[in-house]
Design a protein around this motif. Structure first.
Motif, PDB file in Angstrom:
ATOM      1  N   TYR A  84      27.200  38.826  38.067  1.00 20.59           N
ATOM      2  CA  TYR A  84      28.325  39.656  37.632  1.00 20.59           C
ATOM      3  C   TYR A  84      29.345  39.853  38.757  1.00 20.59           C
ATOM      4  O   TYR A  84      30.551  39.939  38.500  1.00 20.59           O
ATOM      5  CB  TYR A  84      27.821  40.995  37.110  1.00 20.59           C
ATOM      6  CG  TYR A  84      27.164  40.882  35.754  1.00 20.59           C
ATOM      7  CD1 TYR A  84      27.890  40.437  34.651  1.00 20.59           C
ATOM      8  CD2 TYR A  84      25.813  41.180  35.578  1.00 20.59           C
ATOM      9  CE1 TYR A  84      27.298  40.313  33.413  1.00 20.59           C
ATOM     10  CE2 TYR A  84      25.218  41.060  34.329  1.00 20.59           C
ATOM     11  CZ  TYR A  84      25.964  40.616  33.252  1.00 20.59           C
ATOM     12  OH  TYR A  84      25.380  40.478  32.012  1.00 20.59           O
ATOM     13  N   ASN A 111      19.371  40.064  43.844  1.00 22.88           N
ATOM     14  CA  ASN A 111      19.074  39.934  42.420  1.00 22.88           C
ATOM     15  C   ASN A 111      20.113  38.995  41.804  1.00 22.88           C
ATOM     16  O   ASN A 111      21.314  39.250  41.871  1.00 22.88           O
ATOM     17  CB  ASN A 111      19.126  41.314  41.762  1.00 22.88           C
ATOM     18  CG  ASN A 111      18.788  41.273  40.283  1.00 22.88           C
ATOM     19  OD1 ASN A 111      19.503  40.661  39.494  1.00 22.88           O
ATOM     20  ND2 ASN A 111      17.714  41.927  39.906  1.00 22.88           N
ATOM     21  N   ILE A 149      24.719  47.711  45.597  1.00 23.74           N
ATOM     22  CA  ILE A 149      24.434  46.656  44.612  1.00 23.74           C
ATOM     23  C   ILE A 149      23.720  45.521  45.333  1.00 23.74           C
ATOM     24  O   ILE A 149      24.320  44.813  46.148  1.00 23.74           O
ATOM     25  CB  ILE A 149      25.726  46.139  43.941  1.00 23.74           C
ATOM     26  CG1 ILE A 149      26.458  47.278  43.236  1.00 23.74           C
ATOM     27  CG2 ILE A 149      25.396  45.031  42.950  1.00 23.74           C
ATOM     28  CD1 ILE A 149      27.793  46.879  42.647  1.00 23.74           C
ATOM     29  N   ASN A 209      22.654  40.577  39.336  1.00 24.12           N
ATOM     30  CA  ASN A 209      23.693  41.362  40.019  1.00 24.12           C
ATOM     31  C   ASN A 209      24.726  40.449  40.668  1.00 24.12           C
ATOM     32  O   ASN A 209      25.937  40.688  40.583  1.00 24.12           O
ATOM     33  CB  ASN A 209      23.066  42.268  41.076  1.00 24.12           C
ATOM     34  CG  ASN A 209      22.246  43.390  40.486  1.00 24.12           C
ATOM     35  OD1 ASN A 209      22.354  43.687  39.295  1.00 24.12           O
ATOM     36  ND2 ASN A 209      21.405  44.009  41.298  1.00 24.12           N
ATOM     37  N   LEU A 259      22.556  42.137  46.035  1.00 26.61           N
ATOM     38  CA  LEU A 259      22.953  40.796  45.604  1.00 26.61           C
ATOM     39  C   LEU A 259      21.807  39.795  45.681  1.00 26.61           C
ATOM     40  O   LEU A 259      21.990  38.628  45.313  1.00 26.61           O
ATOM     41  CB  LEU A 259      24.142  40.308  46.444  1.00 26.61           C
ATOM     42  CG  LEU A 259      25.428  41.129  46.295  1.00 26.61           C
ATOM     43  CD1 LEU A 259      26.534  40.535  47.150  1.00 26.61           C
ATOM     44  CD2 LEU A 259      25.877  41.201  44.842  1.00 26.61           C
ATOM     45  N   THR A 287      24.258  43.471  50.364  1.00 24.34           N
ATOM     46  CA  THR A 287      24.582  44.341  49.232  1.00 24.34           C
ATOM     47  C   THR A 287      26.090  44.462  49.090  1.00 24.34           C
ATOM     48  O   THR A 287      26.828  44.249  50.060  1.00 24.34           O
ATOM     49  CB  THR A 287      23.983  45.743  49.428  1.00 24.34           C
ATOM     50  OG1 THR A 287      24.512  46.310  50.641  1.00 24.34           O
ATOM     51  CG2 THR A 287      22.467  45.692  49.511  1.00 24.34           C
TER      52      THR A 287
END
Length: 329
Positions: A157, A151, A147, A154, A149, A142
């Protein structure tokens, strides 16, 4: 300068909006961004300092392995593991640059190639790299603890932000008092020496900055593909980044990005392009293009060097300047 700033803002907005378009695969775009950042790092050294390194893959690979090991074995947070990989690349740049800048021209290039090959064989035999299998299953983790990562969106970005940071670092380095000195060294090194500048120190600092940004690209690539392999440190990868930079335009900021886009896209899609041409023309030979990627890339390189001596962006920029000069007269 204002036009450049507007162009960079538009580039950032396009990257942010890309996932909303159908048919755009985030992983593929992230691969392009990693190589584009790598090309920008190389261009910083060649285009603005005048040093041709043929061993820049060593920094990409060192950061990839450093980040992969830190995340998988030591369990570092993703952001700390990424910074660790950048630090490894910067320290390696200090060693390689400290040795290479003692020579100039082709001798500098051959020293970087020789040292990069030594580093490659070290990675091949070192127990912590996994040898020919590489480091597999590197956790993305994360970002800042919240967040996820894993995904892809995600992560996309996050990679865009990393790319923009690295891109801005290249731009800021060149457009600074330090950048003015290194560009002067490229244009007339004896004059800079006569003015009292420590030329070798400036070259070494530029080399370290370039290695660190290349390391940032390598660390990001490891997180995207959850692996670090020997291909990241091979001499062919060093040749690939030279190709990207020359096609796009040496000494331009957007050129390496365009070059990376062209090269990575062709490498990935050349088989599909060949099959489409074969179906359109009825010539079955084009079906084999996917097995001849190196041959096709070599032909593209020859064509670009012959037709676009300054690269695609360089030629467009030269024509734009020429047309403005004609209008003013």
């Amino acid at each position: 300068m204002n036009r450049q700033l507007i162009g960079y803002i538009l580039l950032g907005l396009i990257l942010i909006a890309l996932p909303s378009f159908s048919g755009i695969y985030p992983i593929f775009v992230m691969k392009i961004l990693c190589y584009a950042l790598f090309a920008c790092a190389f261009n910083l050294l060649l285009g603005f300092v005048g040093l041709l390194s043929f061993g820049h893959a060593a920094f990409l690979g060192a950061a990839a392995y450093g980040t992969g090991y830190a995340l998988k074995v030591w369990g570092f947070p993703t952001e700390i593991g990424t910074l660790f990989g950048v630090l490894v690349a910067a320290l390696l740049g200090l060693v390689v640059g400290g040795l290479a800048i003692r020579r100039q021209g082709i001798y500098f290039t051959m020293i970087t190639l020789a040292l990069a090959q030594m580093i490659f064989f070290f990675f091949l035999q070192a127990p912590f790299t996994g040898g020919e299998d590489g480091l597999q299953g590197v956790p993305r983790g994360t970002l800042f603890g919240f967040i996820d990562l894993r995904n892809d969106l995600n992560l996309y970005y996050a990679v865009v932000i990393i790319f923009l940071i690295g891109y801005f670092a290249c731009w800021r380095t060149v457009n600074s008092p330090f950048g003015s000195v290194v560009r002067a060294i490229k244009e007339n090194e004896p004059r800079c020496i006569s003015l009292g500048y420590d030329v070798d120190r400036y070259k070494l600092i530029a080399f370290i900055i370039s290695a660190a940004i290349a390391g940032l690209a390598g660390s990001t690539k490891t997180i995207v593909f959850v692996s670090a392999t020997l291909s990241d440190a091979m001499w062919q990868t060093s040749g690939l980044v030279v190709l990207m930079t020359l096609i796009g335009g040496v000494g331009t900021f957007i050129g390496p990005v365009l070059g990376a886009l062209i090269v990575v896209t062709l490498e990935s899609k050349i088989g599909d392009i060949g099959r489409w041409i074969a179906e359109t023309t009825g010539v079955s030979w084009f079906n084999t293009l996917g097995e001849s990627v190196s041959l096709v890339m070599g032909l593209i390189f020859i064509i670009c060097v012959m037709a676009f001596r300054k690269g695609i962006v360089g030629e467009l920029k030269a024509k734009f300047v020429k047309s403005n000069a004609l209008k003013s007269t």
